[in-house]
Motif scaffolding. Structure first.
Motif, PDB file in Angstrom:
ATOM      1  N   ARG A 125       3.032  -4.074   0.838  1.00  0.00           N
ATOM      2  CA  ARG A 125       2.271  -3.031   1.894  1.00  0.00           C
ATOM      3  C   ARG A 125       3.446  -2.441   2.697  1.00  0.00           C
ATOM      4  O   ARG A 125       3.405  -1.063   2.917  1.00  0.00           O
ATOM      5  CB  ARG A 125       1.195  -3.637   2.917  1.00  0.00           C
ATOM      6  N   TYR A 138      -1.735  -8.529   1.874  1.00  0.00           N
ATOM      7  CA  TYR A 138      -2.870  -8.517   1.039  1.00  0.00           C
ATOM      8  C   TYR A 138      -2.443  -8.166  -0.210  1.00  0.00           C
ATOM      9  O   TYR A 138      -2.868  -8.399  -1.307  1.00  0.00           O
ATOM     10  CB  TYR A 138      -3.679  -7.303   1.439  1.00  0.00           C
ATOM     11  N   ASP A 176     -10.498  -1.932  -1.879  1.00  0.00           N
ATOM     12  CA  ASP A 176      -9.066  -2.235  -2.165  1.00  0.00           C
ATOM     13  C   ASP A 176      -8.523  -1.439  -3.115  1.00  0.00           C
ATOM     14  O   ASP A 176      -7.317  -0.915  -3.205  1.00  0.00           O
ATOM     15  CB  ASP A 176      -8.779  -3.582  -1.889  1.00  0.00           C
ATOM     16  N   THR A 229      -3.786  -4.940   5.254  1.00  0.00           N
ATOM     17  CA  THR A 229      -3.371  -5.816   5.912  1.00  0.00           C
ATOM     18  C   THR A 229      -1.948  -6.433   5.390  1.00  0.00           C
ATOM     19  O   THR A 229      -1.737  -6.219   4.018  1.00  0.00           O
ATOM     20  CB  THR A 229      -4.257  -7.165   6.173  1.00  0.00           C
ATOM     21  N   GLY A 230      -1.191  -7.143   6.283  1.00  0.00           N
ATOM     22  CA  GLY A 230       0.331  -7.590   5.665  1.00  0.00           C
ATOM     23  C   GLY A 230       0.477  -7.898   4.370  1.00  0.00           C
ATOM     24  O   GLY A 230       1.146  -7.234   3.705  1.00  0.00           O
ATOM     25  N   ARG A 258      -0.996   1.973   5.288  1.00  0.00           N
ATOM     26  CA  ARG A 258      -1.015   1.478   6.535  1.00  0.00           C
ATOM     27  C   ARG A 258      -2.489   0.669   6.856  1.00  0.00           C
ATOM     28  O   ARG A 258      -2.737  -0.295   7.609  1.00  0.00           O
ATOM     29  CB  ARG A 258      -1.211   2.419   7.542  1.00  0.00           C
TER      30      ARG A 258
END
Length: 420
Positions: free
Chosen positions: A76, A198, A9, A195-196, A192
């Motif tokens: 994000r 994160y 990440d 995740t939403g 992209r």
């Protein structure tokens, strides 16, 4: 650092920053070249300062509102959509350059790109604690902000190389601007992959369709939050003052390379010479990134910041007065390192003392002061500096401001408690 780089990440967020800032370097080089060094256009020192003011002041004044919105949208989403949007905006700027249009129209078009850039940089800073442990924040800030700066310089260098192929004219600078869209699209593709929610914020305040009153209330809450944390206020003050004097020296450097210096073998004048300044400044930033985590742990962030400010003063007052290419590049190396190290330390102070729910707003306020003070320095420089940029009183005045800031911060920081 190895622990950070092992995190997928963290690497993805770093990739978003590097792709976007490389593209920023390409785009900003095309814009600066078209306005400052294009033989088809002309600009006085006042024009240069006014141009920066037109570009930075309007969106800096509304910048804190971006922070409130950042705390209402997932980061994000901001990183994905903003990079797609500025890809389209850059194409519009390129069209104006190719058409030979300038003035207010060009500045306003470029302003839209920089306004979106505000969202991206603030979102990246606010998201960092979600991909790094608290103990690694100094190192994470050092690595990401410094590599981001290096990426921007690399983008500018790539643009200068491409310029030799496309030509130093309106069409050539337009081609450079369009080429920057590759980096923005790459950053969007990387964003992209998250995740939403994160990257935070941990709790979304309200909803995306905020009213103007909601934004103002949220902004006031963010300002009150940071005002209640004296270390964060002191860090903002240091960053603001540094950027103001940096604005003065930036304009002086532009004028020197445009109107005073002449090539001396390897050392160039004009836009190529400015490219050398950028490269040597990036080298200083790399060194700062390497030693700032160590120095912060060894002597503490406050003492390290004071040391940096004193170093900047010495560099300005000893390496600047000869007004020669080699000493000026040495000064660029030191000032580039000082600026990067101060930014690393101040960003870390914000992350340590500001809760996650307010980070978007605090970083947007910081970015606003970052730009307003820089523009203020440019305007002061336009008033004080001659056309060729040579002024000993200005140089020594800048050095004195650094020393006074170091003294004031050293006295204030005695009362604060900082994490190790």
């Amino acid at each position: 650092m190895r622990g950070l780089l092992r995190r997928g990440d963290f690497r993805r967020l770093l990739g978003i920053r590097l792709s976007g800032q490389f593209a920023d370097g390409v785009f900003q080089a095309s814009l600066a070249g078209a306005v400052l060094f294009n033989p088809e256009r002309a600009a006085t020192p006042a024009d240069v300062a006014a141009g920066f003011a037109v570009l930075l002041l309007p969106y800096s004044l509304v910048g804190p509102f971006a922070g409130v919105l950042l705390d209402r949208w997932t980061r994000r989403s901001v990183l994905l959509v903003a990079n797609l949007v500025r890809s389209l905006q850059v194409v519009a700027v390129a069209a104006l350059l190719v058409a030979g249009l300038g003035g207010t129209g060009l500045y306003l078009a470029a302003l839209t790109v920089l306004a979106v850039n505000r969202f991206v940089l603030s979102a990246l800073s606010a998201a960092l604690p979600h991909v790094a442990e608290d103990d690694d924040l100094v190192t994470a800030n050092a690595l990401t902000t410094t590599l981001g700066t290096v990426a921007a310089v690399a983008g500018a260098g790539a643009a200068l190389g491409l310029l030799q192929l496309v030509g130093e004219n309106d069409r050539g600078y337009g081609v450079l601007a369009v080429s920057s869209t590759v980096g923005y699209l790459a950053a969007a593709a990387l964003a992209r992959g998250f995740t939403g929610a994160y990257l935070g914020p941990d709790t979304l305040e309200g909803h995306a369709r905020s009213t103007a009153r909601d934004v103002v209330v949220g902004l006031v809450a963010g300002i009150r939050h940071v005002a209640g944390h004296a270390p964060a206020v002191a860090a903002l003050a240091v960053l603001t003052i540094h950027r103001a004097v940096y604005g003065i020296t930036t304009l002086g450097t532009l004028l020197l390379y445009r109107n005073y210096f002449v090539p001396d073998g390897f050392f160039q004048s004009g836009i190529l010479g400015l490219g050398q300044v950028l490269v040597i400044g990036a080298a200083g930033a790399l060194l700062a990134a390497a030693i700032t985590p160590l120095m912060s742990r060894r002597i503490g962030k406050p003492r390290w910041i004071v040391t940096l400010l004193v170093l900047a003063a010495v560099a300005e007052m000893t390496l600047g007065p000869p007004y020669e290419l080699k000493p000026l590049l040495a000064a660029g190396f030191l000032i580039g390192g000082v600026g990067q190290a101060v930014k690393i330390c101040t960003d870390t102070v914000f992350q340590e003392h500001v809760s996650d729910a307010y980070r978007g707003r605090v970083f947007s306020v910081s970015d606003t002061l970052f730009n307003l003070s820089f523009v203020g320095g440019l305007l002061i420089g336009a008033r004080l500096l001659p056309a060729d940029g040579v002024s000993l009183p200005v140089l020594f005045g800048v050095g004195a401001v650094y020393l006074l800031t170091a003294t004031g911060y050293a006295l204030a920081a005695r009362r604060y408690r900082y994490p190790d």
